[in-house]
Design an enzyme around this catalytic site. Structure first.
Site, PDB file in Angstrom:
ATOM      1  N   ARG A  78     -11.947   0.444  -6.566  1.00  0.00           N
ATOM      2  CA  ARG A  78     -11.604   0.731  -4.991  1.00  0.00           C
ATOM      3  C   ARG A  78     -11.359   1.640  -4.468  1.00  0.00           C
ATOM      4  O   ARG A  78     -11.222   2.162  -3.045  1.00  0.00           O
ATOM      5  CB  ARG A  78     -10.653  -0.663  -4.747  1.00  0.00           C
ATOM      6  N   CYS A  88       0.810  -1.292  -0.034  1.00  0.00           N
ATOM      7  CA  CYS A  88      -0.023  -0.040   0.140  1.00  0.00           C
ATOM      8  C   CYS A  88       0.965   1.354  -0.050  1.00  0.00           C
ATOM      9  O   CYS A  88       1.873   1.369   0.584  1.00  0.00           O
ATOM     10  CB  CYS A  88      -1.022  -0.106   1.257  1.00  0.00           C
TER      11      CYS A  88
HETATM   12  P1  XMP Z   1      -0.927  -7.257   3.375  1.00  0.00           P
HETATM   13  O1  XMP Z   1       0.100  -6.533   4.307  1.00  0.00           O
HETATM   14  O2  XMP Z   1      -1.380  -8.536   4.015  1.00  0.00           O
HETATM   15  O3  XMP Z   1      -2.036  -6.329   2.962  1.00  0.00           O
HETATM   16  O4  XMP Z   1      -0.097  -7.542   1.868  1.00  0.00           O
HETATM   17  C1  XMP Z   1      -3.297  -6.806   2.103  1.00  0.00           C
HETATM   18  C2  XMP Z   1      -4.227  -5.654   2.471  1.00  0.00           C
HETATM   19  O5  XMP Z   1      -3.760  -4.347   1.680  1.00  0.00           O
HETATM   20  C3  XMP Z   1      -4.881  -3.873   0.956  1.00  0.00           C
HETATM   21  N1  XMP Z   1      -4.368  -3.329  -0.419  1.00  0.00           N
HETATM   22  C4  XMP Z   1      -4.128  -2.016  -0.556  1.00  0.00           C
HETATM   23  N2  XMP Z   1      -3.900  -1.120   0.056  1.00  0.00           N
HETATM   24  N3  XMP Z   1      -3.010  -0.036  -2.070  1.00  0.00           N
HETATM   25  C5  XMP Z   1      -3.423  -0.011  -0.639  1.00  0.00           C
HETATM   26  O6  XMP Z   1      -3.456   1.146  -0.026  1.00  0.00           O
HETATM   27  C6  XMP Z   1      -3.292  -1.058  -2.960  1.00  0.00           C
HETATM   28  O7  XMP Z   1      -2.689  -1.055  -3.922  1.00  0.00           O
HETATM   29  C7  XMP Z   1      -3.705  -2.260  -2.094  1.00  0.00           C
HETATM   30  N4  XMP Z   1      -4.081  -3.547  -2.385  1.00  0.00           N
HETATM   31  C8  XMP Z   1      -4.374  -4.184  -1.429  1.00  0.00           C
HETATM   32  C9  XMP Z   1      -6.132  -4.755   1.060  1.00  0.00           C
HETATM   33  O8  XMP Z   1      -7.032  -4.087   2.208  1.00  0.00           O
HETATM   34  C10 XMP Z   1      -5.560  -6.221   1.258  1.00  0.00           C
HETATM   35  O9  XMP Z   1      -6.587  -6.957   2.149  1.00  0.00           O
END
Ligand code: XMP
Length: 497
Positions: A412, A316
């Site tokens: 999203r 993120c």
């Molecule tokens: P982890 O740390 O487990 O996080 O890899 C997965 C969660 O991150 C969110 N997610 C995103 N957040 N930009 C963001 O700010 C993105 O591109 C993105 N893609 C996923 C989402 O809540 C996921 O479950």
């Protein structure tokens, strides 16, 4: 000694998991006695409080099937058409434990080199040869390493080496009959075929043995009809209503996630109102949220669970790009405090890097955790393995990365597709972690030991202790964090979960 959570989180600093540490409690029970079962939503309960992220490099049917078999649950991503999502959901709901529902297939004209590359990228030991190279078409033969081991010409077509004299099971045979036949056949795999000879599914020795070991796993997550539990993510546009209608018409999902990086919006409240009316039995998970105020708004709208986290995920960049978000430990504590008081479970989403983070999330009030990067790179994650700098990896990317948005996930991030696309995530790779069949039990046992150290016997017990101010914490200085990590070693081996 220490501070209660209310004291620690009420001082104006935003904390993430690594910033805080729990003080030990009193142990008068074994780690195996710790009960990790927990509510995912108001009505759905899981034996293992871990779910997989609806991301296109994390959860498709295979991940969802295995997560549910390990006592957790998977959420299908929606970077695909509604029809494709329904197909994936049906594969999960129709899954029969012990079988591979989407077996590896090649065409008769495919070569030994194709078989070798399939073995390397998909971790398969054998492949079914079908008329057009796809599952569902007529089965012609089977190729395993035994057929190719001593052949040097990698361009030999598989039709020349495949075993044509096959043991097959009929689609109408019971599970027990098929497994008995597999046991007797002494072969690695037993294809199940329709009356017209089309390949339906495959029983393999590996999956069969896995089923025999099943009692060692947490209870499989199943619906009232005994089928695997499944969730799916959707957006909040008009066509997302039709998407949920289609998923429900196929009787294929138990819960949906309204997927947004900032869930407190009229779009989400309108979608929630529609779903509660159109599909009263469906569990609707709203989010993401990081404050009590956002949580209240969605709980008032009827949310069955809340997904917590903004910018904490490994991929993120939301906090940097948009300057909005919250440290994940603070977010989980503050949202759960408000939601749990109203009987709504929370899902700590993003930033989980290890078992210690799971202990912290659950002890700060979350009922389950959602993982992306931790589960990416496993055998069950979509995509193929490849090598980077001598390391075997799979691709992983944020759903707000330019690459994922190009496939349709920009909704999203409330992105206006007419204008410039602003990325809120990155794209890259994570190392091969093997199968979640090994990883999930390891994580669950480590979490049980963390709870034991804290003197807590269950997830609900942890929540009660938190509410009573019986759990003590402290913030960790950066030197304390460095001390808590491995230090002063020249070299060491570390399990990378
Ligand atoms: P982890 O740390 O487990 O996080 O890899 C997965 C969660 O991150 C969110 N997610 C995103 N957040 N930009 C963001 O700010 C993105 O591109 C993105 N893609 C996923 C989402 O809540 C996921 O479950």
């Amino acid at each position: 000694d220490g501070f209660t959570a209310a004291q620690l989180f009420g001082q104006g600093t935003t904390y993430t998991y690594d910033d805080v540490i729990f003080l030990p409690g009193h142990i008068d029970f074994g780690a195996h006695e710790v009960d990790l079962s927990s509510h995912l939503t108001r009505t759905l309960k899981l034996a293992t409080p871990i779910v997989s992220s609806p991301m296109d490099k994390v959860t498709e049917a295979e991940m969802a099937i295995t997560m549910a078999m390990m006592g957790g649950m998977g959420f299908l991503h929606y970077n695909m058409t509604a029809e494709e999502q329904v197909q994936q959901a049906k594969r999960v709901k129709q899954h029969v434990p012990g079988f591979v529902t989407r077996p590896a297939t090649l065409a008769p004209q495919s070569t030994i080199a194709d078989f070798e590359s399939l073995k390397a990228t998909r971790d398969v030991r054998g492949v079914c040869i079908t008329e057009d190279g796809q599952p569902g078409s007529r089965l012609l033969g089977v190729v395993t390493s035994r057929d190719t081991d001593f052949l040097n010409d990698r361009l030999t077509p598989l039709s020349e080496v495949m075993t044509r004299d096959l043991d097959t099971a009929s689609e109408s045979a019971s599970v027990e009959q098929v497994l008995e036949q597999l046991k007797k056949s002494k072969r690695k795999l037993l294809p199940v075929v329709s009356s017209q000879g089309q390949l339906v599914r495959v029983a393999t020795k590996a999956t069969f043995l896995e089923e025999q070991r099943a009692p060692r796993r947490a209870a499989t997550s199943v619906d009232s009809a005994g089928r695997l539990l499944l969730g799916a993510a959707v957006g909040t546009r008009a066509d997302d209503r039709a998407r949920v209608d289609a998923l429900r018409a196929a009787d294929a999902v138990d819960a949906v996630i309204l997927d947004s990086s900032q869930g407190d919006s009229t779009y989400q409240l309108d979608m929630l109102a529609y779903l509660k009316k159109a599909h009263p039995e469906l569990q609707v998970i709203c989010g993401n949220v990081v404050t009590g105020r956002q949580a209240r708004s969605l709980i008032d709208g009827g949310a069955d669970a809340l997904r917590v986290g903004m910018g904490s995920g490994s991929i993120c960049t939301t906090q940097e790009v948009c300057a909005v978000g919250r440290g994940q430990a603070t977010a989980v504590y503050q949202v759960s405090r408000m939601a749990n008081a109203r009987g709504v479970p929370t899902i700590a989403d993003g930033g989980i890097q290890n078992s210690g983070h799971i202990v912290k999330a659950l002890s700060l009030g979350a009922s389950t955790v959602m993982c992306g990067s931790l589960l990416a790179g496993t055998t069950e994650a979509p995509g193929e393995y490849f090598m980077v700098d001598g390391v075997r990896v799979k691709a992983y990317r944020g759903m707000g990365s330019l690459e994922a948005m190009a496939k349709g996930s920009e909704a999203r991030y409330h992105s206006d597709t007419q204008n410039l696309k602003i990325a809120q995530g990155v794209s890259g790779t994570v190392r091969d972690k093997g199968s979640i069949r090994n990883q999930i039990p390891f994580l669950a046992q480590a979490v049980r030991q963390g709870f034991q150290d804290m003197g807590v016997r269950s997830v609900s017990g942890a929540h009660a202790a938190l509410k009573q101010g019986a759990v003590m914490l402290e913030a960790r200085s950066s030197a304390a964090q460095a001390e808590g990590n491995i230090h002063d070693m020249h070299s060491f081996n570390k399990v990378r979960w």
